[in-house]
Design a protein around this motif. Structure first.
Motif, PDB file in Angstrom:
ATOM      1  N   UNK A   1      26.908 -14.982  58.752  1.00 20.26           N
ATOM      2  CA  UNK A   1      28.211 -15.434  59.058  1.00 20.26           C
ATOM      3  C   UNK A   1      29.383 -14.220  59.489  1.00 20.26           C
ATOM      4  N   UNK A   2      29.919 -14.503  60.567  1.00 11.93           N
ATOM      5  CA  UNK A   2      31.092 -13.382  60.820  1.00 11.93           C
ATOM      6  C   UNK A   2      32.309 -14.154  60.445  1.00 11.93           C
ATOM      7  N   UNK A   3      33.029 -13.459  59.449  1.00 13.43           N
ATOM      8  CA  UNK A   3      34.259 -14.192  58.864  1.00 13.43           C
ATOM      9  C   UNK A   3      35.484 -13.323  58.866  1.00 13.43           C
ATOM     10  N   UNK A  38      28.994 -19.087  62.563  1.00 17.75           N
ATOM     11  CA  UNK A  38      27.902 -19.067  61.903  1.00 17.75           C
ATOM     12  C   UNK A  38      26.497 -18.952  62.783  1.00 17.75           C
ATOM     13  N   UNK A  39      25.580 -18.222  62.502  1.00 19.81           N
ATOM     14  CA  UNK A  39      24.578 -17.802  63.243  1.00 19.81           C
ATOM     15  C   UNK A  39      23.267 -18.403  62.332  1.00 19.81           C
ATOM     16  N   UNK A  88      36.333 -23.162  60.391  1.00 16.52           N
ATOM     17  CA  UNK A  88      36.604 -22.378  59.015  1.00 16.52           C
ATOM     18  C   UNK A  88      36.123 -22.821  57.792  1.00 16.52           C
ATOM     19  N   UNK A  89      35.459 -23.809  57.663  1.00 17.07           N
ATOM     20  CA  UNK A  89      34.760 -24.222  56.396  1.00 17.07           C
ATOM     21  C   UNK A  89      33.485 -24.204  56.872  1.00 17.07           C
ATOM     22  N   UNK A  90      32.584 -23.273  57.203  1.00 16.47           N
ATOM     23  CA  UNK A  90      31.361 -23.121  57.621  1.00 16.47           C
ATOM     24  C   UNK A  90      30.242 -23.413  56.282  1.00 16.47           C
ATOM     25  N   UNK A  91      29.095 -23.787  56.579  1.00 13.69           N
ATOM     26  CA  UNK A  91      28.137 -23.970  55.550  1.00 13.69           C
ATOM     27  C   UNK A  91      27.755 -22.465  54.897  1.00 13.69           C
ATOM     28  N   UNK A  92      27.026 -22.500  53.640  1.00 13.23           N
ATOM     29  CA  UNK A  92      26.727 -20.974  53.348  1.00 13.23           C
ATOM     30  C   UNK A  92      25.614 -20.244  54.091  1.00 13.23           C
ATOM     31  N   UNK A 141      29.381 -10.906  57.297  1.00 14.65           N
ATOM     32  CA  UNK A 141      30.030  -9.583  57.980  1.00 14.65           C
ATOM     33  C   UNK A 141      31.665 -10.246  57.911  1.00 14.65           C
ATOM     34  N   UNK A 142      32.250  -9.185  57.097  1.00 21.53           N
ATOM     35  CA  UNK A 142      33.768  -9.111  57.107  1.00 21.53           C
ATOM     36  C   UNK A 142      34.062  -8.651  58.632  1.00 21.53           C
TER      37      UNK A 142
END
Ligand code: DUC
Ligand code: ZN
Ligand code: ZN
Length: 469
Positions: free
Chosen positions: A5-7, A23-24, A34-38, A43-44
């Motif tokens: 995830x790139x957040x 999400x990849x 904005x509320x992606x799965x685990x 990566x921040x």
């Protein structure tokens, strides 16, 4: 469960800019929101801007020597440099080889490309001889996904007559491909070159006089007319002059299937040679020649009015020092006929265009994405696998830090050339991280990822990826 995830970043596409996480999974963009799965890894990206990876659809890599001069980059060094500048897809050129089949040339080039760090498609460059065999081979190659063929209207060994160009255009059109034209009238260039040489004008400053805008304008209009006669989609590459652009705008107004590309060297004030008397000036020799400020301004207007469809590097890296590059024929002073034309630029293409275009207020960042990523992917039949942030697209991402100004220095670049014509240019931003199919291949100043991980991309018929005009 996502792989990565790139957040916290800001996403920029050709149509909008918005805050969202990406999400990849399995190398593809799986979701955006904005509320992606685990996710297994995160990566921040707070404060950073995320663009689709750049698509550089015009770069010369490991081609056969021309007049004894060799390109500095192979696929390893060129793909590394591309990645470090935020580019995740390249489209270099297979060259037709004298006395060999096109199939043979394509296979040879695949062998070379196996070292690539990033994904690639191929154009095909044709020579002036061997046309009958080329026309026999092209239909199958077009159908296999080699759908862009470059022809030249200048250069000994490459300069095709109109009738041959018509034959190529007809064949390419029947295979749903695009003909790329190097539009300069070679007869005029050779005639002017002979006259100037007879008058003793052989310094590099003669280059612009040997290939003036009229030579480009005439060839551009002729290429447009030939494409209209043959019913072929045409792309005029590396447009340098306002007069040539005018022909393209005329064609577009008529509704002809004509596309246009220009490059940073025709847009940036930094590309300025001195009096042409010293070898230093050879660092600015490319064809067509870079023009003066009024032409640059006219090209920027063409970008603003959507007359250009894509911006490519035309990376063509001849080393400055040594006997195989710019100084291949040597001499105390450079001679305009002997310096091979071409500039390196694969790594700096995006930061230089961002600076000269977006920072200077000449295009929006969304238009920048369209011209450097989405459009080249579309018109070479790679969209939306490439050039897009949509779920399902390859997770090819360029993460930019817009608050990291730097001066361009060749010492910090990653190609195998030995100079950059942009040395010392101040830029405001740089891609600090690049992902290719979800793998981080450039981050924190380090290249990672295995050379050879790059994959060949077959171009789809362009009708499946229409370009927004
Ligand atoms: N044409 C190109 O496309 N690249 C470099 C030299 C040239 O003439
Ligand atoms: Zn060219
Ligand atoms: Zn080129």
């Amino acid at each position: 469960m996502l792989d990565l995830k790139l957040a916290g970043g800001t996403l920029v596409t050709e149509s909008e800019s918005f805050r969202a996480d990406i999400g990849i999974k399995g190398g593809k963009i799986a979701c955006i929101g904005l509320a992606l799965p685990e996710s297994r890894k995160s990566i921040e990206a707070h404060g950073l801007i995320i663009l689709p990876g750049g698509v550089d659809a015009h770069c010369h890599i490991d081609e056969p020597a021309y007049g004894g001069a060799r390109l500095a980059d192979d696929f390893r060094s060129a793909s590394r440099a591309a990645a470090c500048g935020g580019t995740t897809t390249i489209v270099p050129f297979v060259n037709q080889l004298a006395g060999r089949s096109l199939r043979n040339a394509v296979e040879d080039y695949h062998d070379k490309a196996r070292a690539s760090l990033i994904d690639y498609a191929f154009h095909i460059i044709l020579k002036e001889t061997g046309l009958a065999q080329v026309l026999a081979e092209l239909p199958v190659l077009l159908a296999e996904g080699y759908r862009s063929v470059k022809v030249f209207m200048t250069y000994p060994g490459y300069m095709m007559g109109d009738r041959d160009i018509l034959d190529v255009m007809k064949t390419v059109a029947q295979g749903d491909g695009t003909v790329l034209v190097h539009a300069e009238n070679g007869h005029c260039i050779h005639w002017l070159s002979d006259r100037l040489e007879a008058m003793g004008q052989t310094s590099l400053s003669a280059h612009a006089a040997i290939a003036p805008p009229v030579v480009e304008r005439e060839a551009t209009h002729r290429a447009i007319s030939l494409a209209q006669v043959a019913g072929c989609r045409l792309l005029i590459v590396h447009v340098s002059a306002g007069d040539a652009l005018e022909q393209i705008e005329w064609a577009k107004r008529k509704g002809l299937d004509v596309l246009a590309e220009t490059c940073p060297q025709y847009l940036c004030d930094a590309i300025q040679m001195g009096d042409g008397e010293t070898w230093e000036d050879a660092k600015f020799i490319c064809s067509p020649p870079p023009r003066a400020a009024p032409d640059r301004e006219r090209l920027w207007q063409g970008i603003a009015s959507a007359s250009f469809d894509l911006l490519s590097s035309d990376h063509c890296p001849y080393r400055f020092d040594g006997a195989t590059g710019k100084k291949v024929l040597g001499g105390a002073k450079p001679h305009v006929r002997t310096v091979p034309p071409g500039l390196p630029g694969i790594e700096v293409r995006l930061p230089v265009l961002y600076e000269a275009g977006v920072v200077k207020g000449r295009m929006s960042i969304n238009r920048f994405v369209a011209l450097t990523s989405a459009n080249p992917a579309r018109l070479y039949g790679l969209y939306p696998q490439k050039g897009s942030l949509m779920p399902g697209s390859d997770a090819d991402l360029a993460v930019w830090d817009m608050t990291s100004p730097r001066r361009i220095a060749h010492a910090a670049l990653h190609d195998a050339c030995d100079y950059t014509p942009y040395e010392g240019m101040q830029v405001s931003a740089w891609p600090v991280m690049t992902l290719s199919r979800g793998d981080v291949i450039w981050a924190d100043g380090e290249v990672s990822g295995d050379f050879g991980r790059g994959q060949f991309l077959r171009q789809q018929a362009h009708r499946s990826c229409p370009i927004d005009r």
